[in-house]
Design a protein around this motif. Structure first.
Motif, PDB file in Angstrom:
ATOM      1  N   ARG A 101      12.805 -50.208  12.770  1.00  0.00           N
ATOM      2  CA  ARG A 101      13.754 -50.437  13.934  1.00  0.00           C
ATOM      3  C   ARG A 101      13.552 -49.673  15.360  1.00  0.00           C
ATOM      4  O   ARG A 101      14.498 -49.142  15.684  1.00  0.00           O
ATOM      5  CB  ARG A 101      15.186 -50.241  13.666  1.00  0.00           C
ATOM      6  N   GLY A 102      12.195 -49.438  15.663  1.00  0.00           N
ATOM      7  CA  GLY A 102      11.718 -48.450  16.887  1.00  0.00           C
ATOM      8  C   GLY A 102      11.967 -47.272  16.795  1.00  0.00           C
ATOM      9  O   GLY A 102      11.979 -46.390  17.596  1.00  0.00           O
ATOM     10  N   GLN A 103      12.343 -46.670  15.375  1.00  0.00           N
ATOM     11  CA  GLN A 103      12.639 -45.170  15.315  1.00  0.00           C
ATOM     12  C   GLN A 103      11.825 -44.701  14.007  1.00  0.00           C
ATOM     13  O   GLN A 103      11.267 -45.460  13.363  1.00  0.00           O
ATOM     14  CB  GLN A 103      14.000 -45.161  15.002  1.00  0.00           C
TER      15      GLN A 103
ATOM     16  N   GLU B   6       5.306 -52.223  19.190  1.00  0.00           N
ATOM     17  CA  GLU B   6       6.622 -52.074  20.144  1.00  0.00           C
ATOM     18  C   GLU B   6       7.546 -53.137  20.090  1.00  0.00           C
ATOM     19  O   GLU B   6       8.525 -52.745  20.308  1.00  0.00           O
ATOM     20  CB  GLU B   6       5.593 -51.929  21.471  1.00  0.00           C
TER      21      GLU B   6
ATOM     22  N   GLY C 273       9.232 -53.099  16.487  1.00  0.00           N
ATOM     23  CA  GLY C 273       9.863 -51.846  15.995  1.00  0.00           C
ATOM     24  C   GLY C 273       9.615 -51.137  14.679  1.00  0.00           C
ATOM     25  O   GLY C 273      10.271 -50.421  14.177  1.00  0.00           O
ATOM     26  N   LYS C 274       8.381 -51.953  14.205  1.00  0.00           N
ATOM     27  CA  LYS C 274       7.696 -51.355  13.049  1.00  0.00           C
ATOM     28  C   LYS C 274       6.351 -51.772  13.032  1.00  0.00           C
ATOM     29  O   LYS C 274       5.837 -52.566  13.894  1.00  0.00           O
ATOM     30  CB  LYS C 274       8.369 -52.008  11.681  1.00  0.00           C
TER      31      LYS C 274
ATOM     32  N   ARG D 177      11.759 -60.890  16.745  1.00  0.00           N
ATOM     33  CA  ARG D 177      11.336 -59.549  16.144  1.00  0.00           C
ATOM     34  C   ARG D 177      12.038 -59.629  14.898  1.00  0.00           C
ATOM     35  O   ARG D 177      12.845 -60.628  14.635  1.00  0.00           O
ATOM     36  CB  ARG D 177      11.827 -58.310  16.903  1.00  0.00           C
TER      37      ARG D 177
END
Ligand code: GRG
Length: 313
Positions: free
Chosen positions: A114-116, A251, A254-255, A313
């Motif tokens: 999830r982009g983190q 990007e 997010g993974k 996504r």
């Protein structure tokens, strides 16, 4: 199937921008219910474990399972606008725990979600194991408390919770994850791949719809048509996941795309990109015909079926 006022969307009275707005508004309401649930869990846990729960649950996901639940509920005539978000939150809690555990080094060993940074990268494996485990009974409690407030009665509430637990369990998501782990490094047959994803991803997506319908005390025939819709969009969702894994950047997703690195069988690997996309479209057509077989007006579920395969996504 073009979006827009002159195409398919216009006939449904909903276009792409309206769907985006609907999803955004639903996400806000789901997140409010999730925040309350997480706050309760935090009050019961040591602070690092509570923080890991918050990170795993509240990070930026699509909230597809809760939105399927609230939409099915509403389109089956449910009217308890607030309590249904509390029920929907229970699905996201199960989903979030599964992602936290799936990303652990002993499973898919992923650093980005999830982009983190993933929960174990930030909080450690031991804390993530406990945080994920704490979410399972918390989700069951959440489902039970909220279902009791809806219009399905005591036995209906029990059926709602049973649906969640069975989908999350050995015959559903946990069983599918097991097949996924066993299948690494092997070429699965199309039948084996379907079975894996029917359990790993499809069971919880299907339960989301069934729980919404049961909570609204829908007719048996409606519940079973929505289950059939759920199975079809579940398969289409997973095929699309494989397509995105094969074609999109970390990007955007997010993974990190991981199917090739983990040597997993995928729909794209087994059938090729074009045939995989065609198969997803066939599943959506099946989902729509299941919806058409019942006498409910379900404009949002109709358009959500397309979103499942056209998402980025
Ligand atoms: C110990 C065998 C064993 C199992 C434990 C870890 C686990 C249970 C299950 C994992 C199952 C799993 C990872 C299913 C996820 C499938 C999937 C397609 C996830 C992505 O869903 P999205 O796209 O994600 O809805 P967001 O981030 O938008 O919520």
């Amino acid at each position: 199937w073009g979006w827009g006022r002159s195409g398919y969307g216009a006939r449904l009275g909903l276009d792409y921008l309206e769907l985006k707005e609907y999803l955004r508004a639903e996400m806000l309401s789901v997140d409010k219910a999730l925040d309350q649930a997480v706050t309760l869990i935090e009050s019961e846990l040591e602070s690092d474990i509570g923080s890991a729960v918050r990170h795993g649950v509240m990070s930026d996901g699509k909230r597809l399972r809760p939105i399927l639940c609230t939409t099915a509920y509403r389109e089956c005539g449910g009217r308890a606008e607030q309590s249904v978000y509390e029920l929907a939150a229970s699905l996201e809690m199960i989903h979030a725990y599964s992602l936290m555990h799936d990303d652990l080094p002993c499973m898919d060993d992923a650093a980005l979600r999830r982009g983190q940074a993933t929960t174990h990268v930030l909080f450690g494996e031991d804390v993530t194991m406990r945080a994920g485990a704490a979410l399972i009974p918390a989700a069951a409690r959440q489902a039970l408390h909220s279902a009791r407030k809806l219009e399905c009665g005591v036995s209906g509430a029990a059926a709602v919770v049973q649906e969640l637990l069975e989908a999350a369990g050995a015959g559903g998501m946990v069983g599918g994850q097991w097949l996924d782990l066993l299948g690494e490094g092997q070429t699965l047959s199309p039948k084996e791949l379907d079975e894996l994803h029917r359990k790993k991803t499809g069971a919880l997506l299907t339960a989301s719809l069934v729980m919404g319908a049961l909570a609204a005390a829908a007719e048996k025939q409606t519940v079973s048509a929505l289950a059939s819709y759920g199975r079809s969009i579940g398969l289409a969702f997973q095929i699309t996941d494989d397509v995105l894994d094969a074609t999109q950047s970390a990007e955007l997703l997010g993974k990190n795309p991981s199917d090739v690195d983990l040597d997993k069988s995928t729909y794209v690997g087994l059938h090729g990109l074009d045939q995989a996309k065609e198969h997803a479209r066939e599943c959506i057509a099946e989902a729509l015909s299941a919806l058409e077989s019942i006498p409910i007006d379900a404009p949002v579920l109709t358009i959500l079926a397309r979103y499942v395969v056209e998402r980025e996504r």
